[in-house]
Design a protein around this motif. Structure first.
Motif, mmCIF file in Angstrom:
data_model
loop_
_atom_site.group_PDB
_atom_site.id
_atom_site.type_symbol
_atom_site.label_atom_id
_atom_site.label_comp_id
_atom_site.label_asym_id
_atom_site.label_seq_id
_atom_site.Cartn_x
_atom_site.Cartn_y
_atom_site.Cartn_z
ATOM 1 N N ASP A 40 -9.246 -1.745 0.373
ATOM 2 C CA ASP A 40 -9.153 -1.641 1.829
ATOM 3 C C ASP A 40 -8.683 -0.275 2.311
ATOM 4 O OD1 ASP A 40 -9.859 -4.322 1.946
ATOM 5 O OD2 ASP A 40 -7.780 -5.000 1.956
ATOM 6 N N VAL A 41 -8.335 0.620 1.399
ATOM 7 C CA VAL A 41 -7.730 1.894 1.790
ATOM 8 C C VAL A 41 -8.645 2.690 2.714
ATOM 9 C CG1 VAL A 41 -7.020 4.166 0.921
ATOM 10 C CG2 VAL A 41 -6.153 2.080 -0.158
ATOM 11 N N ALA A 42 -9.915 2.796 2.380
ATOM 12 C CA ALA A 42 -10.833 3.582 3.212
ATOM 13 C C ALA A 42 -10.939 3.004 4.624
ATOM 14 C CB ALA A 42 -12.211 3.634 2.555
ATOM 15 N N GLU A 43 -10.933 1.689 4.731
ATOM 16 C CA GLU A 43 -11.027 1.050 6.051
ATOM 17 C C GLU A 43 -9.752 1.280 6.860
ATOM 18 O OE1 GLU A 43 -11.823 -3.368 8.046
ATOM 19 O OE2 GLU A 43 -12.143 -3.038 5.888
ATOM 20 N N TRP A 44 -8.591 1.139 6.203
ATOM 21 C CA TRP A 44 -7.337 1.422 6.904
ATOM 22 C C TRP A 44 -7.334 2.884 7.377
ATOM 23 C CZ3 TRP A 44 -4.590 -2.266 8.731
ATOM 24 C CH2 TRP A 44 -4.324 -3.434 8.015
ATOM 25 N N ALA A 45 -7.714 3.784 6.483
ATOM 26 C CA ALA A 45 -7.698 5.208 6.820
ATOM 27 C C ALA A 45 -8.566 5.493 8.040
ATOM 28 C CB ALA A 45 -8.167 6.036 5.622
ATOM 29 N N GLU A 46 -9.732 4.899 8.092
ATOM 30 C CA GLU A 46 -10.619 5.090 9.244
ATOM 31 C C GLU A 46 -9.967 4.562 10.520
ATOM 32 O OE1 GLU A 46 -15.211 4.099 10.671
ATOM 33 O OE2 GLU A 46 -14.431 3.268 8.780
ATOM 34 N N ASP A 47 -9.366 3.365 10.420
ATOM 35 C CA ASP A 47 -8.702 2.775 11.583
ATOM 36 C C ASP A 47 -7.576 3.663 12.099
ATOM 37 O OD1 ASP A 47 -10.351 0.586 11.422
ATOM 38 O OD2 ASP A 47 -8.863 -0.737 10.512
ATOM 39 N N TRP A 48 -6.880 4.337 11.173
ATOM 40 C CA TRP A 48 -5.715 5.148 11.542
ATOM 41 C C TRP A 48 -6.071 6.604 11.853
ATOM 42 C CZ3 TRP A 48 -2.671 3.330 6.598
ATOM 43 C CH2 TRP A 48 -2.369 1.954 6.729
ATOM 44 N N GLY A 49 -7.346 6.943 11.754
ATOM 45 C CA GLY A 49 -7.753 8.313 12.034
ATOM 46 C C GLY A 49 -7.401 9.302 10.945
ATOM 47 N N VAL A 50 -7.268 8.810 9.712
ATOM 48 C CA VAL A 50 -6.980 9.683 8.568
ATOM 49 C C VAL A 50 -8.295 10.202 7.998
ATOM 50 C CG1 VAL A 50 -6.006 9.787 6.238
ATOM 51 C CG2 VAL A 50 -4.846 8.470 8.028
ATOM 52 N N GLU A 51 -8.390 11.486 7.781
ATOM 53 C CA GLU A 51 -9.611 12.078 7.229
ATOM 54 C C GLU A 51 -9.894 11.489 5.844
ATOM 55 O OE1 GLU A 51 -11.857 14.300 8.438
ATOM 56 O OE2 GLU A 51 -10.843 14.034 10.361
ATOM 57 N N GLN A 60 -3.643 15.687 -0.021
ATOM 58 C CA GLN A 60 -3.507 15.667 1.432
ATOM 59 C C GLN A 60 -3.870 14.300 1.998
ATOM 60 O OE1 GLN A 60 -2.156 18.300 3.190
ATOM 61 N NE2 GLN A 60 -1.988 16.645 4.694
ATOM 62 N N PHE A 61 -4.907 13.683 1.441
ATOM 63 C CA PHE A 61 -5.273 12.343 1.912
ATOM 64 C C PHE A 61 -4.123 11.379 1.688
ATOM 65 C CE2 PHE A 61 -6.643 8.023 0.985
ATOM 66 C CZ PHE A 61 -7.311 7.698 2.154
ATOM 67 N N ASP A 62 -3.544 11.378 0.477
ATOM 68 C CA ASP A 62 -2.454 10.445 0.192
ATOM 69 C C ASP A 62 -1.249 10.703 1.093
ATOM 70 O OD1 ASP A 62 -3.820 8.989 -1.704
ATOM 71 O OD2 ASP A 62 -3.076 10.148 -3.408
ATOM 72 N N LYS A 63 -0.945 11.974 1.362
ATOM 73 C CA LYS A 63 0.162 12.299 2.265
ATOM 74 C C LYS A 63 -0.110 11.755 3.667
ATOM 75 C CE LYS A 63 1.951 16.518 0.080
ATOM 76 N NZ LYS A 63 2.129 17.985 0.230
ATOM 77 N N ASP A 64 -1.315 12.005 4.173
ATOM 78 C CA ASP A 64 -1.654 11.560 5.525
ATOM 79 C C ASP A 64 -1.729 10.029 5.591
ATOM 80 O OD1 ASP A 64 -1.820 14.212 6.219
ATOM 81 O OD2 ASP A 64 -4.014 14.287 6.182
ATOM 82 N N TYR A 65 -2.289 9.442 4.556
ATOM 83 C CA TYR A 65 -2.453 7.991 4.529
ATOM 84 C C TYR A 65 -1.092 7.295 4.514
ATOM 85 C CZ TYR A 65 -3.974 3.335 3.164
ATOM 86 O OH TYR A 65 -4.181 1.969 3.137
ATOM 87 N N ILE A 66 -0.184 7.765 3.672
ATOM 88 C CA ILE A 66 1.116 7.116 3.559
ATOM 89 C C ILE A 66 1.969 7.375 4.800
ATOM 90 C CG2 ILE A 66 3.286 7.130 2.232
ATOM 91 C CD1 ILE A 66 1.455 7.406 -0.284
#
Length: 253
Positions: A40-51, A60-66
């Motif tokens: 589900d990580v990619a879907e959460w990231a999209e919902d949260w506006g994470v690149e 950078q993705f993990d930093k922004d995602y967390i």
């Protein structure tokens, strides 16, 4: 001890969705969800506006995602909530190590990221019933209903289901292994989790919620105002499958 975060350590079909929804409804205990579930990580990231991640270990993705996870999971309450299934522990550890550039125990990384953590071990005593519930959800595509009967997660029109004793046996084994892994996880780290069971959640969800709120230093009386947000899916077919499996295998629990 004052906790600023909590982790619901569970297995599928153990009552975690009900507990998560009730905790979110309190408006004082964050918004727990399976934010580390890899699928589900990619879907959460999209919902949260994470690149999107540019590589499997994109720092950078993990930093922004967390960072986004912390914001959403805290939900303005000062307490971060997380649901973590055993299958997601390794990926959580990898992502948390990735943003720090070193290796450490996952509990160390979790506390560094989310603060002092209350661990809640949510298990289901009747593993046969748990396996039956999981298999029916997988076969039908219906995972959860709201308390009013509408679909919360899954197919509006459930697919047909069929009994499979071998599959039940495999799932029972997997659930037992996951529970044993959690028990070992706590023992090795001398963690005394708050222990809850599906059976308690099902019989008295407000009581279970009050125990969590009390452990978090929140007013346990608040639990009286929160209704159960999901409906039980177990029915006569579930009971028939469980009884048939026990007859065929001689298993009693």
């Amino acid at each position: 001890m004052q906790f600023s975060s909590y982790i619901i350590c569970g297995t599928p079909r153990s009552g975690s969705t009900l507990l998560c929804s009730m905790l979110a409804e309190t408006r004082v205990a964050g918004r727990p969800h399976s934010y580390f579930r890899q699928q589900d990580v990619a879907e959460w990231a999209e919902d949260w506006g994470v690149e999107p991640a540019r590589a499997p270990n994109d720092v950078q993705f993990d930093k922004d995602y967390i960072a986004a996870m912390r914001l959403v999971g805290t939900d303005g309450t000062g307490t971060f909530g997380l649901r973590l299934m055993w299958a997601s522990v390794a990926d959580a550890s990898r992502r948390l190590d990735n943003i720090t550039g070193g290796k450490a125990d996952v509990t160390t990384r979790l506390e560094e990221t989310f603060g002092p953590t209350l661990y809640i071990h949510l298990s289901r005593l009747d593993k046969v019933a748990q396996a039956v519930s999981l298999i029916r959800a997988q076969q039908s595509g219906l995972w959860h209903r709201n308390s009013d009967g509408t679909v919360l997660e899954g197919e509006e029109t459930p697919r047909p289901v069929a009994y499979d004793g071998d599959q039940i046996g495999r799932i029972v084994g997997e659930l037992e292994e996951d529970d044993a892994s959690w028990a070992n996880f706590f023992e090795l780290r001398a963690i005394q989790p708050l222990r809850l069971t599906y059976e308690i959640m099902s019989a008295d969800p407000q009581l279970a919620l009050s125990k969590v709120l009390s452990a978090l230093g929140r007013d346990p009386e608040l639990a009286r105002t929160i209704r159960a947000g999901t409906a039980r899916l177990a029915d006569a077919t579930s009971s028939e499958w469980a009884a048939r499996y026990r007859r065929e295998t001689g298993r009693t629990a």
